[in-house]
Design a protein around this motif. Structure first.
Motif, PDB file in Angstrom:
ATOM      1  N   SER A   1      -8.169   8.666   8.053  1.00 54.56           N
ATOM      2  CA  SER A   1      -6.991   8.493   8.910  1.00 54.56           C
ATOM      3  C   SER A   1      -6.551   9.801   9.546  1.00 54.56           C
ATOM      4  O   SER A   1      -5.995   9.822  10.650  1.00 54.56           O
ATOM      5  CB  SER A   1      -5.830   7.902   8.105  1.00 54.56           C
ATOM      6  OG  SER A   1      -5.349   8.832   7.147  1.00 54.56           O
TER       7      SER A   1
ATOM      8  N   THR B   1       0.832  -1.192   0.000  1.00 57.14           N
ATOM      9  CA  THR B   1       0.000   0.000   0.000  1.00 57.14           C
ATOM     10  C   THR B   1       0.875   1.252   0.000  1.00 57.14           C
ATOM     11  O   THR B   1       2.039   1.204   0.416  1.00 57.14           O
ATOM     12  CB  THR B   1      -0.908   0.007   1.237  1.00 57.14           C
ATOM     13  OG1 THR B   1      -0.093  -0.116   2.413  1.00 57.14           O
ATOM     14  CG2 THR B   1      -1.886  -1.158   1.199  1.00 57.14           C
TER      15      THR B   1
ATOM     16  N   CYS C   1       0.938   8.042   9.578  1.00 56.95           N
ATOM     17  CA  CYS C   1       1.106   7.752   8.154  1.00 56.95           C
ATOM     18  C   CYS C   1       0.140   6.670   7.676  1.00 56.95           C
ATOM     19  O   CYS C   1      -0.125   6.564   6.469  1.00 56.95           O
ATOM     20  CB  CYS C   1       2.537   7.280   7.875  1.00 56.95           C
ATOM     21  SG  CYS C   1       3.792   8.566   8.039  1.00 56.95           S
TER      22      CYS C   1
ATOM     23  N   LYS D   1      -7.606   7.519   3.439  1.00 54.78           N
ATOM     24  CA  LYS D   1      -6.620   8.553   3.781  1.00 54.78           C
ATOM     25  C   LYS D   1      -7.276   9.732   4.482  1.00 54.78           C
ATOM     26  O   LYS D   1      -6.709  10.300   5.434  1.00 54.78           O
ATOM     27  CB  LYS D   1      -5.904   9.022   2.512  1.00 54.78           C
ATOM     28  CG  LYS D   1      -4.741   9.956   2.778  1.00 54.78           C
ATOM     29  CD  LYS D   1      -3.968  10.264   1.511  1.00 54.78           C
ATOM     30  CE  LYS D   1      -2.761  11.154   1.803  1.00 54.78           C
ATOM     31  NZ  LYS D   1      -1.979  11.445   0.571  1.00 54.78           N
ATOM     32  N   GLU D   2      -8.477  10.110   4.049  1.00 52.73           N
ATOM     33  CA  GLU D   2      -9.183  11.220   4.684  1.00 52.73           C
ATOM     34  C   GLU D   2      -9.618  10.865   6.098  1.00 52.73           C
ATOM     35  O   GLU D   2      -9.516  11.684   7.015  1.00 52.73           O
ATOM     36  CB  GLU D   2     -10.402  11.607   3.839  1.00 52.73           C
ATOM     37  CG  GLU D   2     -10.042  12.252   2.502  1.00 52.73           C
ATOM     38  CD  GLU D   2     -11.246  12.433   1.596  1.00 52.73           C
ATOM     39  OE1 GLU D   2     -11.322  13.472   0.909  1.00 52.73           O
ATOM     40  OE2 GLU D   2     -12.122  11.541   1.580  1.00 52.73           O
TER      41      GLU D   2
ATOM     42  N   SER E   1      -3.006   4.564   6.659  1.00 50.73           N
ATOM     43  CA  SER E   1      -4.369   4.772   6.160  1.00 50.73           C
ATOM     44  C   SER E   1      -5.045   3.406   6.077  1.00 50.73           C
ATOM     45  O   SER E   1      -5.123   2.792   5.010  1.00 50.73           O
ATOM     46  CB  SER E   1      -4.345   5.444   4.781  1.00 50.73           C
ATOM     47  OG  SER E   1      -3.711   6.706   4.843  1.00 50.73           O
TER      48      SER E   1
ATOM     49  N   ASP F   1      -7.735   0.515   5.816  1.00 49.61           N
ATOM     50  CA  ASP F   1      -8.978   0.428   5.042  1.00 49.61           C
ATOM     51  C   ASP F   1      -9.990  -0.536   5.657  1.00 49.61           C
ATOM     52  O   ASP F   1     -10.974  -0.904   5.018  1.00 49.61           O
ATOM     53  CB  ASP F   1      -8.684   0.010   3.606  1.00 49.61           C
ATOM     54  CG  ASP F   1      -7.879  -1.281   3.521  1.00 49.61           C
ATOM     55  OD1 ASP F   1      -7.636  -1.899   4.574  1.00 49.61           O
ATOM     56  OD2 ASP F   1      -7.483  -1.662   2.406  1.00 49.61           O
TER      57      ASP F   1
ATOM     58  N   SER G   1     -12.481   8.714   1.856  1.00 47.57           N
ATOM     59  CA  SER G   1     -11.467   7.708   1.535  1.00 47.57           C
ATOM     60  C   SER G   1     -10.720   7.313   2.809  1.00 47.57           C
ATOM     61  O   SER G   1     -10.753   8.029   3.811  1.00 47.57           O
ATOM     62  CB  SER G   1     -10.480   8.271   0.513  1.00 47.57           C
ATOM     63  OG  SER G   1      -9.713   9.325   1.098  1.00 47.57           O
TER      64      SER G   1
ATOM     65  N   ASP H   1       1.044   3.713   1.950  1.00 48.62           N
ATOM     66  CA  ASP H   1       1.499   4.189   3.262  1.00 48.62           C
ATOM     67  C   ASP H   1       2.634   3.345   3.840  1.00 48.62           C
ATOM     68  O   ASP H   1       3.122   3.633   4.935  1.00 48.62           O
ATOM     69  CB  ASP H   1       0.332   4.238   4.251  1.00 48.62           C
ATOM     70  CG  ASP H   1      -0.396   2.906   4.372  1.00 48.62           C
ATOM     71  OD1 ASP H   1      -0.071   1.979   3.608  1.00 48.62           O
ATOM     72  OD2 ASP H   1      -1.313   2.799   5.217  1.00 48.62           O
TER      73      ASP H   1
END
Length: 432
Positions: A288, A63, A257, A285-286, A259, A261, A283, A65
């Motif tokens: 996290s 991934t 760092c 990332k958002e 993210s 899922d 998402s 990250d």
């Protein structure tokens, strides 16, 4: 005839080397036209050097990250191994290594008590929090390293309090036992997250090589630092505390760092709240950037914002704890709102509790938790809105799950603690 065709159309074969399809290097070109010619693209030294670096490099299918996490993780590991030399030196000094008055049996007994305390602590911690490590991997990863810092601090303090030596080193060993359990379990969970193509073994092997290299460098620097600061308590404490502060910062940056899922309590709450307000799904990332990495009680005290939805939901209610009025409401719900569902929702004392059916699946548990969050979000004051919440689930739940999958979420299950209390209910036929 065949030879003339081969002359007009030479056969060219290229040789490539690498651990993945995205990291291939051309090593040779073989041409047959009509004689055999081999042209090597790299020399032997470069080939061996690349194979050596490959043992410490990043796997091919991970991934996004993974790289920033590994950078910060290696830095925090380096600071840990440097400090380990200082704390071990202090611990050996407190036990009496190098002193004529120290006895072998005394030092052995002290070391035995220290290890025994750590083993018992690890077992108790697993019993108390073992099932919660998967669902809160980021938080427990950070807590594990903070407990390790506390353990090394105890070792460094032990020579200063000879009368309480056993108590201090046992407390330090207890802290490190929590670290061992939590760090190992969360590492396994994160490895599964990083593996995009079921290459968890490859990732674990590369991480092991990176950690071994960081350990060797850290031990060498730690021995050098221990030699420089010998007989200088101020220098020892300054070095230890400075490295500890850096270690805490690097750990915080490492977990930030990530993210993830997967869906846990908090991420489900953030996603649902945003979906109800906007109809869109965030998402990984958002999310996290919005979720907590420290225990929730530490951040709520510093923040005046409202409590997150998931703090008002309890998954896995024990039915026998309900009083008579709550049991009456429970039976009514079983016969009306949830007669075909594999879960029941009970509102009690400002929270929404979920009674899970003993035959429920992972999808049922996820749906029950989302339903409970909807009830918490749509309830106004003390007014119960079961019908409105059920209507929302009927209209929007499937769309919500589909949008989760399209946004990159693993929407097949909810990461939660082990649900040990379940129930079974059925509607019997009326008899004359």
């Amino acid at each position: 005839m065949e030879a003339s065709k081969m002359t007009k159309h030479p056969l060219i074969i290229e040789e490539w080397n690498g651990s993945s399809s995205t990291k291939l290097f051309k090593t040779a070109t073989i041409t047959f036209s009509p004689s055999l010619q081999i042209q090597r693209s790299v020399n032997g030294f470069n080939h061996v050097w690349r194979r050596f670096l490959d043992a410490f490099g990043f796997p091919g299918s991970v991934t996004p990250d993974y790289v920033p996490f590994q950078v910060w993780d290696s830095l925090q590991g380096l600071s840990t191994y440097i400090r380990t030399m200082l704390s071990t030196q202090a611990l050996l000094s407190a036990i009496g290594v190098g002193e004529k008055s120290a006895t072998i049996i005394g030092a052995t007994f002290q070391w035995f008590l220290r290890d025994l305390t750590g083993m018992l602590g690890g077992i108790l911690f697993t019993l108390y929090q073992g099932s919660n490590l998967d669902s809160n991997a980021k938080m427990w990863r950070l807590v594990a390293d903070l407990m390790n810092d506390l353990g090394m601090l105890m070792d460094l303090l032990s020579p200063l309090f000879p009368s309480a030596f056993i108590f201090i080193v046992c407390l330090g060993s207890l802290s490190r036992s929590f670290t061992g359990v939590a760090s190992g379990a969360t590492r396994a969970a994160l490895t599964q997250h990083f593996a995009l193509q079921n290459n968890a073994a490859d990732i674990a092997a590369k991480e092991g090589s990176q950690e071994t290299m960081a350990t060797m460098i850290g031990m060498a620097l730690g021995m050098l630092l221990a030699r420089i600061t010998t007989e200088n308590p101020v220098a020892i404490w300054f070095s230890f505390l400075s490295l500890t502060m850096f270690h805490m910062y690097a750990n915080y940056k490492a977990v930030r760092c990530l993210s993830l899922d997967s869906l846990n309590f908090e991420r489900s709450s953030i996603l649902l709240q945003h979906f109800i307000e906007s109809g869109q799904v965030l998402s990984p990332k958002e999310v996290s950037a919005m979720e907590h990495v420290l225990p929730l009680w530490t951040t709520l005290r510093l923040s005046k914002s409202a409590k997150p939805l998931h703090t008002n939901v309890k998954l896995g209610l024990r039915v026998s704890t309900l009083d008579h009025s709550e049991m009456a409401n429970f039976l009514t719900s079983a016969g009306s709102f949830y007669n075909e569902a594999k879960y029941l929702l009970v509102e009690r004392k400002g929270t929404v509790s979920v009674v899970v059916h003993k035959d429920s699946t992972a999808e049922d548990i996820l749906k029950s938790y989302i339903h409970a969050l909807v009830v918490v979000n749509l309830t106004v004051g003390q007014k119960s809105l079961h019908l409105e919440c059920q209507s929302w689930m009927d209209k929007h739940y499937e769309s919500f799950v589909q949008k989760l999958k399209l946004a990159g979420w693993k929407a097949g299950r909810l990461l939660s603690h082990s649900i040990i209390w379940k129930a079974h209910w059925s509607l019997g036929e009326k008899t004359d």
